[in-house]
Motif scaffolding. Structure first.
Motif, mmCIF file in Angstrom:
data_model
loop_
_atom_site.group_PDB
_atom_site.id
_atom_site.type_symbol
_atom_site.label_atom_id
_atom_site.label_comp_id
_atom_site.label_asym_id
_atom_site.label_seq_id
_atom_site.Cartn_x
_atom_site.Cartn_y
_atom_site.Cartn_z
ATOM 1 N N GLN A 162 59.573 78.682 121.375
ATOM 2 C CA GLN A 162 60.845 78.975 120.713
ATOM 3 C C GLN A 162 61.544 77.679 120.307
ATOM 4 O OE1 GLN A 162 62.285 81.179 119.076
ATOM 5 N NE2 GLN A 162 64.037 82.135 120.125
ATOM 6 N N TYR B 196 67.354 75.784 127.254
ATOM 7 C CA TYR B 196 66.171 75.031 126.885
ATOM 8 C C TYR B 196 66.281 73.620 127.445
ATOM 9 C CZ TYR B 196 66.242 78.788 123.409
ATOM 10 O OH TYR B 196 66.323 80.007 122.785
ATOM 11 N N GLY C 137 61.543 74.225 116.138
ATOM 12 C CA GLY C 137 61.076 75.566 116.417
ATOM 13 C C GLY C 137 61.589 76.517 115.362
ATOM 14 N N PHE D 137 66.007 80.299 116.309
ATOM 15 C CA PHE D 137 67.054 79.944 117.263
ATOM 16 C C PHE D 137 68.286 79.416 116.544
ATOM 17 C CE2 PHE D 137 66.916 75.350 117.034
ATOM 18 C CZ PHE D 137 65.633 75.080 116.587
#
Length: 119
Positions: free
Chosen positions: A1, A108, A26, A29
């Motif tokens: 992601q 993250y 990524g 997101f």
């Protein structure tokens, strides 16, 4: 992601400066918060600085560190000045995204970049 590329960690003498950089990549997101945490040797993982439109700094780095974020590029940097031995730590790029409707926060973490402050 979401994946991070972190750079800038190095060995530096007390009083020196470093600039850490983090780039997120990524798809699918939209980041709310970006910033930095750190883990000193034998110590706890603690917040250094974050940017979610409001800026937050740990008391120990206020006046010495500056966080900057480019939301369009999904990058965040940490300018560290007047470094002290206590700043020695593994620095992690951090980001989160929040879905307010679903009340879900996703975090993250980067791999970390080592900062060592030593004479």
């Amino acid at each position: 992601q979401v994946q991070f590329v972190e750079s800038g960690g190095a060995l530096v003498q007390p009083g020196g400066s470093l600039r850490l950089s983090c780039s997120a990549s990524g798809s699918g997101f939209n980041l709310n918060t970006m910033g930095w945490w750190r883990e000193p040797p034998g110590g706890q993982l603690t917040l250094v600085a974050t940017d979610d439109d409001a800026l937050k700094y740990a008391d120990s780095v206020k006046g010495r560190f500056t966080i900057s974020r480019d939301r369009a590029k999904n990058t965040v940097e940490l300018q560290m000045n007047d470094l002290e031995p206590a700043d020695t730590a593994l620095y992690y790029c951090y980001a989160d995204s929040i879905d307010m409707a679903k009340k879900i926060k996703t975090e993250y973490w980067g791999q970390g970049t080592q900062v060592t402050v030593s004479p």
